[in-house]
Scaffold this motif. Sequence first.
Motif, short mmCIF file in Angstrom:
data_model
loop_
_atom_site.label_atom_id
_atom_site.label_comp_id
_atom_site.label_asym_id
_atom_site.label_seq_id
_atom_site.Cartn_x
_atom_site.Cartn_y
_atom_site.Cartn_z
N SER A 33 0.83 -1.19 0.00
CA SER A 33 0.00 0.00 0.00
C SER A 33 0.88 1.25 0.00
N SER A 34 0.28 2.36 -0.35
CA SER A 34 0.96 3.64 -0.29
C SER A 34 1.27 3.97 1.17
N SER A 35 2.52 4.24 1.48
CA SER A 35 2.92 4.44 2.87
C SER A 35 2.31 5.71 3.45
N ASN A 36 1.96 5.66 4.74
CA ASN A 36 1.35 6.81 5.41
C ASN A 36 1.66 6.74 6.90
N SER A 37 1.21 7.75 7.64
CA SER A 37 1.53 7.85 9.06
C SER A 37 0.34 7.53 9.96
N ARG A 38 -0.73 6.94 9.42
CA ARG A 38 -1.90 6.59 10.23
C ARG A 38 -1.62 5.34 11.06
N SER A 39 -2.20 5.26 12.24
CA SER A 39 -2.05 4.09 13.09
C SER A 39 -2.86 2.93 12.51
N ILE A 40 -2.49 1.69 12.89
CA ILE A 40 -3.15 0.52 12.33
C ILE A 40 -2.97 -0.66 13.28
N PRO A 41 -3.98 -1.53 13.40
CA PRO A 41 -3.79 -2.76 14.18
C PRO A 41 -2.91 -3.74 13.39
N ILE A 42 -2.07 -4.47 14.08
CA ILE A 42 -1.25 -5.49 13.43
C ILE A 42 -2.13 -6.69 13.13
N GLY A 43 -2.12 -7.15 11.87
CA GLY A 43 -3.01 -8.21 11.43
C GLY A 43 -2.38 -9.58 11.44
N ALA A 44 -3.23 -10.58 11.24
CA ALA A 44 -2.79 -11.98 11.19
C ALA A 44 -2.45 -12.42 9.78
N ARG A 45 -2.92 -11.67 8.78
CA ARG A 45 -2.66 -12.05 7.39
C ARG A 45 -2.03 -10.92 6.58
N SER A 46 -2.07 -9.70 7.08
CA SER A 46 -1.51 -8.55 6.36
C SER A 46 -0.14 -8.19 6.92
N TYR A 47 0.84 -8.07 6.05
CA TYR A 47 2.17 -7.66 6.47
C TYR A 47 2.17 -6.17 6.84
N LEU A 48 2.88 -5.83 7.91
CA LEU A 48 3.08 -4.44 8.31
C LEU A 48 4.57 -4.13 8.20
N GLY A 49 4.92 -3.21 7.29
CA GLY A 49 6.32 -2.85 7.08
C GLY A 49 6.53 -1.35 7.29
N PHE A 50 7.78 -0.90 7.13
CA PHE A 50 8.12 0.48 7.49
C PHE A 50 9.08 1.09 6.46
N THR A 51 8.89 2.38 6.25
CA THR A 51 9.73 3.12 5.32
C THR A 51 9.85 4.56 5.80
N ASP A 52 10.84 5.29 5.26
CA ASP A 52 10.99 6.71 5.62
C ASP A 52 10.49 7.63 4.51
N VAL A 53 9.78 7.06 3.53
CA VAL A 53 9.28 7.84 2.39
C VAL A 53 7.76 7.82 2.40
N ALA A 54 7.13 8.98 2.45
CA ALA A 54 5.67 9.08 2.43
C ALA A 54 5.14 8.80 1.03
N GLY A 55 4.00 8.12 0.95
CA GLY A 55 3.35 7.88 -0.32
C GLY A 55 4.05 6.86 -1.21
N SER A 56 4.96 6.07 -0.65
CA SER A 56 5.69 5.08 -1.45
C SER A 56 4.97 3.74 -1.44
N SER A 57 4.93 3.07 -2.59
CA SER A 57 4.39 1.71 -2.68
C SER A 57 5.49 0.71 -3.01
N ALA A 58 6.74 1.11 -2.75
CA ALA A 58 7.89 0.23 -3.03
C ALA A 58 8.12 -0.78 -1.91
N GLY A 59 7.38 -0.67 -0.81
CA GLY A 59 7.53 -1.61 0.29
C GLY A 59 8.53 -1.16 1.33
N PRO A 60 8.77 -1.99 2.34
CA PRO A 60 9.68 -1.62 3.44
C PRO A 60 11.12 -1.46 2.97
N ILE A 61 11.88 -0.68 3.73
CA ILE A 61 13.31 -0.55 3.47
C ILE A 61 14.07 -1.12 4.67
#
Length: 216
Positions: free
Chosen positions: A148-176
């Motif tokens: 997904s497009s990266s953003n700063s909104r909070s989110i519950p950690i899911g059982a099937r959805s990966y939660l990753g992190f980046t320092d670039v807003a609006g990026s869909s390149a995935g975690p760094i």
Amino acid sequence: MKPVLTALAAVVLIAQAPCTLAASAVDLTVTGRITPLACTPSLSNNGLVDYGKISRQYLSVDKRTQLRDQTLDLNLQCDAPARFALLMRDNRDGSAIVNSEIYYGLNRDSSGNKIGLYSLNFDPANTVVDGWPQVYRTDSTTGGVAWSSSNSRSIPIGARSYLGFTDVAGSSAGPIGIRSLTSRVTVETVIAPTSELDLSADVQLDGAATLDVVYL
């Protein structure tokens, strides 16, 4: 003439059988990658959230009751910058009162009734990663194929959805790659209506889940 026709038909079927058998095969390929990277997660208070004794008078008879939020400090250290995502596994699978990948169960009472649910909520604003000026979260419901497009909104950690992190807003390149991550996560807990519970004896909240680090 009928017996002759039957015999000929049998000969034709037998002649076709070897061709059918020859096509009944499939290849199996096993792939993967062993990485020298290792990341170690930890939670404050050994990951324990204890609500103590809760009097039934503080719980609703006919509605769900949300308990006060609890917080834990999450710390994740890698021996080198690593691309990873977080995932939760419910060790009380099937006992949450709402069927959703973001809710985890509190087990059942002595009569088999579902006690409630909880979620573990991640907020980028309460997170520090290496020397980043700001942290953004990005999610994948496709096992890391698309993000997904990266953003700063909070989110519950899911059982099937990966939660990753980046320092670039609006990026869909995935975690760094990350070496160090610290965050304050919030546990939200909800109890079922007391009319749906067996309160003839104490009811033990018994939630248990495992926070997994998935290497990408």
